[in-house]
Design a protein around this motif. Structure first.
Motif, PDB file in Angstrom:
ATOM      1  N   LEU A 197       9.853 -61.087   6.877  1.00 23.89           N
ATOM      2  CA  LEU A 197       8.488 -61.585   6.857  1.00 23.89           C
ATOM      3  C   LEU A 197       7.586 -60.599   7.597  1.00 23.89           C
ATOM      4  N   TYR A 198       6.393 -60.375   7.047  1.00 24.08           N
ATOM      5  CA  TYR A 198       5.417 -59.465   7.657  1.00 24.08           C
ATOM      6  C   TYR A 198       4.078 -60.177   7.800  1.00 24.08           C
ATOM      7  N   ARG A 199       3.428 -59.964   8.945  1.00 22.37           N
ATOM      8  CA  ARG A 199       2.097 -60.530   9.185  1.00 22.37           C
ATOM      9  C   ARG A 199       1.213 -59.470   9.827  1.00 22.37           C
ATOM     10  N   GLU A 200       0.064 -59.220   9.201  1.00 22.67           N
ATOM     11  CA  GLU A 200      -0.933 -58.299   9.749  1.00 22.67           C
ATOM     12  C   GLU A 200      -0.335 -56.952  10.122  1.00 22.67           C
ATOM     13  N   GLU A 260       2.728 -56.237  10.906  1.00 19.03           N
ATOM     14  CA  GLU A 260       3.796 -56.301  11.901  1.00 19.03           C
ATOM     15  C   GLU A 260       4.990 -57.048  11.317  1.00 19.03           C
ATOM     16  N   ALA A 261       6.191 -56.602  11.666  1.00 24.55           N
ATOM     17  CA  ALA A 261       7.378 -57.346  11.275  1.00 24.55           C
ATOM     18  C   ALA A 261       7.406 -58.661  12.021  1.00 24.55           C
ATOM     19  N   ALA A 262       7.636 -59.756  11.291  1.00 26.06           N
ATOM     20  CA  ALA A 262       7.603 -61.093  11.879  1.00 26.06           C
ATOM     21  C   ALA A 262       8.958 -61.784  11.771  1.00 26.06           C
ATOM     22  N   GLY A 263      10.037 -60.995  11.774  1.00 23.08           N
ATOM     23  CA  GLY A 263      11.371 -61.569  11.810  1.00 23.08           C
ATOM     24  C   GLY A 263      11.972 -61.772  10.442  1.00 23.08           C
ATOM     25  N   THR A 264      13.212 -62.256  10.451  1.00 26.36           N
ATOM     26  CA  THR A 264      13.938 -62.551   9.220  1.00 26.36           C
ATOM     27  C   THR A 264      14.215 -64.040   9.154  1.00 26.36           C
ATOM     28  N   ARG A 265      14.486 -64.512   7.959  1.00 29.87           N
ATOM     29  CA  ARG A 265      14.790 -65.936   7.749  1.00 29.87           C
ATOM     30  C   ARG A 265      15.598 -66.095   6.484  1.00 29.87           C
ATOM     31  N   GLN A 266      16.309 -67.227   6.414  1.00 31.16           N
ATOM     32  CA  GLN A 266      17.204 -67.462   5.290  1.00 31.16           C
ATOM     33  C   GLN A 266      16.513 -68.086   4.086  1.00 31.16           C
ATOM     34  N   ASP A 267      15.321 -68.608   4.255  1.00 32.67           N
ATOM     35  CA  ASP A 267      14.476 -68.993   3.124  1.00 32.67           C
ATOM     36  C   ASP A 267      13.030 -68.876   3.585  1.00 32.67           C
ATOM     37  N   VAL A 268      12.108 -68.919   2.632  1.00 32.54           N
ATOM     38  CA  VAL A 268      10.692 -68.756   2.977  1.00 32.54           C
ATOM     39  C   VAL A 268       9.869 -69.954   2.512  1.00 32.54           C
ATOM     40  N   LEU A 269      10.512 -71.100   2.405  1.00 34.68           N
ATOM     41  CA  LEU A 269       9.819 -72.303   1.943  1.00 34.68           C
ATOM     42  C   LEU A 269       8.637 -72.662   2.838  1.00 34.68           C
ATOM     43  N   ALA A 277       5.082 -49.729   3.125  1.00 39.25           N
ATOM     44  CA  ALA A 277       3.654 -49.675   2.847  1.00 39.25           C
ATOM     45  C   ALA A 277       2.943 -50.935   3.321  1.00 39.25           C
ATOM     46  N   VAL A 278       3.571 -52.084   3.122  1.00 44.29           N
ATOM     47  CA  VAL A 278       3.011 -53.350   3.622  1.00 44.29           C
ATOM     48  C   VAL A 278       2.804 -53.288   5.125  1.00 44.29           C
ATOM     49  N   LEU A 279       3.796 -52.734   5.830  1.00 51.01           N
ATOM     50  CA  LEU A 279       3.686 -52.594   7.279  1.00 51.01           C
ATOM     51  C   LEU A 279       2.557 -51.651   7.657  1.00 51.01           C
ATOM     52  N   GLU A 280       2.518 -50.497   7.023  1.00 51.74           N
ATOM     53  CA  GLU A 280       1.541 -49.472   7.386  1.00 51.74           C
ATOM     54  C   GLU A 280       0.121 -49.885   7.033  1.00 51.74           C
ATOM     55  N   SER A 281      -0.026 -50.726   6.013  1.00 44.24           N
ATOM     56  CA  SER A 281      -1.351 -51.030   5.476  1.00 44.24           C
ATOM     57  C   SER A 281      -1.940 -52.332   6.003  1.00 44.24           C
ATOM     58  N   GLY A 282      -1.195 -53.063   6.820  1.00 43.45           N
ATOM     59  CA  GLY A 282      -1.747 -54.265   7.431  1.00 43.45           C
ATOM     60  C   GLY A 282      -1.980 -55.420   6.493  1.00 43.45           C
ATOM     61  N   VAL A 283      -1.109 -55.591   5.494  1.00 45.51           N
ATOM     62  CA  VAL A 283      -1.231 -56.751   4.606  1.00 45.51           C
ATOM     63  C   VAL A 283      -1.147 -58.025   5.450  1.00 45.51           C
ATOM     64  N   PRO A 284      -2.059 -58.979   5.251  1.00 46.08           N
ATOM     65  CA  PRO A 284      -2.094 -60.166   6.128  1.00 46.08           C
ATOM     66  C   PRO A 284      -0.783 -60.935   6.200  1.00 46.08           C
ATOM     67  N   VAL A 285      -0.141 -61.131   5.055  1.00 42.60           N
ATOM     68  CA  VAL A 285       1.165 -61.783   5.029  1.00 42.60           C
ATOM     69  C   VAL A 285       1.910 -61.287   3.802  1.00 42.60           C
ATOM     70  N   ALA A 286       3.188 -61.011   3.968  1.00 41.77           N
ATOM     71  CA  ALA A 286       4.005 -60.534   2.859  1.00 41.77           C
ATOM     72  C   ALA A 286       5.454 -60.890   3.144  1.00 41.77           C
ATOM     73  N   ILE A 287       6.239 -60.928   2.068  1.00 43.86           N
ATOM     74  CA  ILE A 287       7.663 -61.249   2.152  1.00 43.86           C
ATOM     75  C   ILE A 287       8.428 -60.166   1.410  1.00 43.86           C
ATOM     76  N   GLY A 288       9.575 -59.792   1.935  1.00 40.55           N
ATOM     77  CA  GLY A 288      10.478 -58.880   1.238  1.00 40.55           C
ATOM     78  C   GLY A 288      11.911 -59.332   1.437  1.00 40.55           C
ATOM     79  N   HIS A 289      12.814 -58.763   0.668  1.00 37.28           N
ATOM     80  CA  HIS A 289      14.230 -58.962   0.956  1.00 37.28           C
ATOM     81  C   HIS A 289      14.532 -58.256   2.269  1.00 37.28           C
ATOM     82  N   ALA A 290      15.414 -58.800   3.084  1.00 37.49           N
ATOM     83  CA  ALA A 290      15.915 -58.033   4.210  1.00 37.49           C
ATOM     84  C   ALA A 290      16.697 -56.867   3.636  1.00 37.49           C
ATOM     85  N   PRO A 291      16.461 -55.630   4.105  1.00 36.26           N
ATOM     86  CA  PRO A 291      17.105 -54.479   3.483  1.00 36.26           C
ATOM     87  C   PRO A 291      18.609 -54.663   3.284  1.00 36.26           C
ATOM     88  N   GLY A 292      19.043 -54.422   2.038  1.00 34.76           N
ATOM     89  CA  GLY A 292      20.448 -54.575   1.685  1.00 34.76           C
ATOM     90  C   GLY A 292      20.835 -55.968   1.239  1.00 34.76           C
TER      91      GLY A 292
END
Length: 269
Positions: A96-99, A101-110, A239-254
């Motif tokens: 999870l990314y916010r503004e 910044e990395a905002a941790g990992t989670r097992q679902d994003v509901l 890019a999401v991290l570098e560009s300051g996207v307000p909120v974004a979700i990605g797979h945890a790498p791997g």
């Protein structure tokens, strides 16, 4: 969480995607290299609709690290190549990314899902690893039971509007006498990163220490092997991290999205 039914690599490779997604939805957290042989895996990146065009343009301008397999409409949680999957629950681990910044990992994003989220599924190099193994080329992170090592490089991607960031690469040590074979085999999979972007000399990519990857785990590099680098679908997350996207979700790498799409769909003659 321990799941005895998938205790070994043979069992994991033989699973169908729906069963793998069921296990991940149930709480199993594991890198997905070597899972569901014959089926493509995908990188995931989810952004608000306000950023979706720029992400699509970023992918179009940087097709090597960002090959688009599918794009879901705003708010959709399933669609092409996903089968009965739900992008909010069916990966083993999310970032999870916010503004910016990395905002941790989670097992679902509901709990963080928004109705304006647009989901991108991007090709993943795990898809061509079975072809490498079938040709007798070892895949170190699978053989060593760890996550693939990934590195931020000094190569900037082509920006798109507000989005910019560095190329991220994954690395696999390949026997020197098989590098040409690895290039030939992976070049047949352009939709999942295709041929390598660099061979040997990690310093030329700005990588100072192969034993300290930015994502994933280090692997042992046997004598006579060269580090070979492929473009990586973690690139848009950088890019999401570098560009300051307000909120974004990605797979945890791997920890990829295992799709219902067969590998052969992304192979060219």
């Amino acid at each position: 969480m321990v799941v005895s039914a998938v205790a070994g690599p043979v069992e994991r490779s033989a699973l169908l995607p729906a069963r793998a997604r069921e296990l991940f939805r149930g709480g199993l957290v594991t890198p997905t290299a070597g899972w569901c042989d014959g089926f493509a895996q995908a990188n995931l990146v989810v952004v608000p609709r306000d950023w979706a065009f720029e992400l699509l343009l970023f992918a179009q301008r940087n097709p090597k690290p960002c090959p688009v397999l599918a794009v879901l409409d705003a708010g959709e949680v399933s669609g092409p190549v996903l089968g009965d999957g739900d992008v909010r629950t069916d990966l083993p681990l999310y970032s999870l990314y916010r503004e910016g910044e990395a905002a941790g990992t989670r097992q679902d994003v509901l709990d963080v899902w928004q109705n304006d989220f647009v989901t991108f599924a991007l090709g993943c190099s795990f898809t061509f690893e079975a072809a490498l193994q079938e040709a007798g080329i070892p895949v170190a992170h699978i053989d060593q039971g760890v996550n693939v090592p990934m590195y931020r490089t000094n190569r900037p991607c082509e920006p798109a509007g507000r989005l910019s960031g560095p190329l991220v690469v994954s690395m696999r040590p390949i026997p020197a006498d098989r590098v040409a074979d690895a290039v030939r085999i992976t070049s047949r999979y352009p939709a999942v990163h295709g041929a390598p972007v660099h061979v040997g000399a990690p310093g030329e990519l700005g990588i100072r220490d192969l034993s300290a990857p930015d994502y994933g785990d280090a692997v042992q590099i046997p004598a006579g092997h060269l580090p070979v680098f492929w473009a990586c679908g973690v690139t848009p997350q950088a890019a999401v991290l570098e560009s300051g996207v307000p909120v974004a979700i990605g797979h945890a790498p791997g920890h990829m999205l295992v799709t219902d799409a067969p590998n052969w769909r992304y192979q060219v003659p």
